[in-house]
Design a protein around this motif. Structure first.
Motif, short mmCIF file in Angstrom:
data_model
loop_
_atom_site.label_atom_id
_atom_site.label_comp_id
_atom_site.label_asym_id
_atom_site.label_seq_id
_atom_site.Cartn_x
_atom_site.Cartn_y
_atom_site.Cartn_z
N PHE A 81 -2.12 -8.33 8.03
CA PHE A 81 -1.14 -7.27 8.35
C PHE A 81 -0.84 -6.44 7.11
O PHE A 81 0.24 -6.53 6.52
N PHE A 82 -1.79 -5.60 6.73
CA PHE A 82 -1.74 -4.94 5.43
C PHE A 82 -0.55 -3.98 5.29
O PHE A 82 0.09 -3.93 4.23
N ASP A 83 -0.27 -3.19 6.31
CA ASP A 83 0.85 -2.25 6.21
C ASP A 83 2.16 -3.00 6.02
O ASP A 83 3.00 -2.62 5.20
N GLU A 84 2.34 -4.07 6.79
CA GLU A 84 3.58 -4.84 6.68
C GLU A 84 3.68 -5.54 5.32
O GLU A 84 4.78 -5.65 4.75
N VAL A 85 2.56 -6.01 4.80
CA VAL A 85 2.57 -6.65 3.47
C VAL A 85 3.17 -5.70 2.45
O VAL A 85 4.05 -6.07 1.66
N ASN A 86 2.71 -4.46 2.46
CA ASN A 86 3.16 -3.49 1.47
C ASN A 86 4.52 -2.89 1.79
O ASN A 86 5.28 -2.55 0.88
N GLY A 96 16.02 -16.26 -7.91
CA GLY A 96 16.82 -17.23 -8.66
C GLY A 96 16.10 -18.48 -9.09
O GLY A 96 16.69 -19.34 -9.75
N LEU A 97 14.83 -18.63 -8.76
CA LEU A 97 14.08 -19.82 -9.15
C LEU A 97 13.65 -19.75 -10.61
O LEU A 97 13.26 -18.68 -11.09
N LYS A 98 13.72 -20.87 -11.28
CA LYS A 98 13.26 -20.93 -12.67
C LYS A 98 11.88 -21.61 -12.77
O LYS A 98 11.18 -21.45 -13.77
N CYS A 99 11.52 -22.38 -11.74
CA CYS A 99 10.19 -23.00 -11.74
C CYS A 99 9.13 -21.93 -11.45
O CYS A 99 9.47 -20.80 -11.07
N GLU A 100 7.87 -22.28 -11.61
CA GLU A 100 6.80 -21.33 -11.31
C GLU A 100 6.65 -21.16 -9.80
O GLU A 100 6.92 -22.10 -9.03
N THR A 101 6.23 -19.99 -9.39
CA THR A 101 6.03 -19.72 -7.97
C THR A 101 4.61 -19.22 -7.73
O THR A 101 4.00 -18.59 -8.60
N ALA A 102 4.10 -19.52 -6.55
CA ALA A 102 2.74 -19.11 -6.19
C ALA A 102 2.71 -18.61 -4.76
O ALA A 102 3.53 -19.01 -3.93
N VAL A 103 1.77 -17.71 -4.48
CA VAL A 103 1.49 -17.32 -3.10
C VAL A 103 0.03 -17.63 -2.83
O VAL A 103 -0.85 -17.28 -3.62
N HIS A 104 -0.21 -18.36 -1.74
CA HIS A 104 -1.57 -18.74 -1.37
C HIS A 104 -2.03 -17.87 -0.22
O HIS A 104 -1.44 -17.88 0.86
N ILE A 105 -3.11 -17.11 -0.45
CA ILE A 105 -3.65 -16.21 0.57
C ILE A 105 -5.12 -16.57 0.75
O ILE A 105 -5.94 -16.33 -0.12
N GLU A 127 -7.87 -6.59 -1.55
CA GLU A 127 -7.67 -5.29 -2.18
C GLU A 127 -6.39 -4.62 -1.68
O GLU A 127 -5.76 -3.84 -2.40
N GLU A 128 -6.00 -4.94 -0.43
CA GLU A 128 -4.82 -4.31 0.16
C GLU A 128 -3.51 -4.84 -0.42
O GLU A 128 -2.54 -4.10 -0.58
N ALA A 129 -3.46 -6.13 -0.72
CA ALA A 129 -2.21 -6.76 -1.16
C ALA A 129 -2.11 -6.91 -2.67
O ALA A 129 -0.99 -6.98 -3.21
N PHE A 130 -3.24 -6.99 -3.36
CA PHE A 130 -3.21 -7.30 -4.79
C PHE A 130 -2.39 -6.33 -5.64
O PHE A 130 -1.64 -6.77 -6.52
N PRO A 131 -2.49 -5.01 -5.45
CA PRO A 131 -1.71 -4.11 -6.31
C PRO A 131 -0.21 -4.38 -6.24
O PRO A 131 0.48 -4.40 -7.27
N LYS A 132 0.30 -4.62 -5.04
CA LYS A 132 1.72 -4.90 -4.88
C LYS A 132 2.08 -6.26 -5.49
O LYS A 132 3.13 -6.42 -6.12
N LEU A 133 1.20 -7.23 -5.31
CA LEU A 133 1.46 -8.57 -5.87
C LEU A 133 1.39 -8.57 -7.39
O LEU A 133 2.10 -9.32 -8.05
N GLN A 134 0.54 -7.70 -7.94
CA GLN A 134 0.38 -7.66 -9.39
C GLN A 134 1.69 -7.24 -10.07
O GLN A 134 1.98 -7.68 -11.19
N THR A 135 2.49 -6.42 -9.40
CA THR A 135 3.75 -5.97 -9.97
C THR A 135 4.94 -6.78 -9.46
O THR A 135 6.09 -6.47 -9.77
#
Length: 343
Positions: A185-190, A203-212, A236-244
């Protein structure tokens, strides 16, 4: 992590035959009540033992306490009726009978916190815990209350944040959110998907990850992959937003996939959990095959940010095969560590 190229699994590991039918996704429990509680703990301990024996650096519960990676969490929430079911299309791939959201969703009590506390007591290794992501949660339900995917996702993000904070307090080092829906769902992701995920980690201090990933090695997923052509460019659709974004680690599928490795350049600077083990086959990779995938990834990911992992969960595989793959992952990572250190 002080270890260079710390290894981990992306998700589930096979359940023992006395707990649930092996080599089958979402198999019902064979135990009940107190026996089930004890059985889950025993299975968690066994799963941890397999990971430690294979030399995995960041360990998990192998999802032994969950029947389903999404609905087991939802079962503990109010506002969802599991008796009132509707058929929906999951990630535009296959139809499934799912529970219905009938009122405001809320978390009445911790879901996995006691399990995480138990795992923490068993090991000094860094531990990772997986939760479903907001977008994947809404894609696994029929919504008769909010009637807005975005509104429901934001409500789930708040609930996930409550659980994540308690998991962190229980000693979890990395909290991973599973978002296979990000590949669809690329449009919704962005538009709001990444923002909802950031609300879940607030508010989390531990490391966080997203698994795609591209899913378990089930027929609905393998059939879908056949339609994707010679290159899989969904990332390619989600990476730019995730990078920031504020997410620390991005976990993705690489080995035996058609994902162009240069897409990793789009998330340069992030830590990357590189899937170097194919979970859609019972063939056990050689350490050199794992190392080859990692070498390709190192063209686009700095060595201190690369986390060798599996493509997805390994519940559908025989335990012998899963253990073989874990050993290969560790051995392949060690090959690259030696190359990087010049030994």
């Amino acid at each position: 992590m002080k270890t260079l190229l710390p290894t981990s699994t992306a998700g589930s590991l096979p359940k023992p035959s006395w707990l649930a039918e092996p080599e089958k996704l979402w198999s019902p429990w064979k135990l009940h009540n107190e026996e089930l509680i004890e059985g889950k703990k025993d299975a968690l301990s066994l799963s941890l033992y397999d990971q430690l024996r294979a030399g995995i650096d960041i360990v998990s519960d192998g999802e032994q306490t969950r029947q389903h990676f999404v609905t087991t969490f939802i079962e503990h929430l109010s506002g969802v009726d599991f008796e009132k079911r509707e058929t929906v299309r999951i990630r535009n791939r296959y139809e499934a009978s799912v529970p219905t959201v009938v009122g405001e969703v809320a978390r009445q009590q911790p879901v996995f916190v006691e399990d995480a506390r138990f795992l923490r007591q068993l090991t000094k290794q860094p531990i990772k815990w997986a939760l479903p992501g907001p977008m994947t949660m809404i894609d696994t339900l029929y919504d008769a209350h909010y009637k807005s995917r975005e509104k429901l996702a934001w409500e789930f993000a708040k609930i996930l944040n409550q659980e994540a904070k308690e998991l962190e307090a229980a000693g979890v080092d990395i909290i991973q959110f599973d978002e296979p829906a990000f590949n669809v769902f690329f449009d919704e992701v962005n538009d709001w998907g990444v923002a909802a995920l950031e609300r879940a980690i607030e508010g989390l201090k531990c490391e966080t990850a997203v698994h795609i990933c591209y899913g378990y090695g089930i027929k609905a997923n393998t059939d879908w992959k056949k339609t994707l052509g010679s290159e899989w460019r969904q990332y390619e659709e989600a990476f730019p937003k995730l990078q920031t974004s504020n997410i620390d680690i991005i976990s993705l599928e690489c080995h035996n996939s058609r994902v162009p490795m240069d897409l990793l350049e789009l998330i340069r600077g992030k830590k990357v959990m590189v899937g170097a083990i194919d979970v859609a086959t019972s063939a056990i990779e050689t350490p050199e095959e794992v190392a080859s995938t990692l070498r390709k990834a190192l063209q686009f990911v700095d060595a201190d940010k690369l986390y060798p992992s599996t493509n997805c969960g390994m519940t559908p595989l025989p335990r012998r095969v899963a253990n073989g793959k874990l050993n290969a992952l560790s051995a392949g990572a060690e090959i690259i560590r030696r190359e990087l250190s010049g030994k």
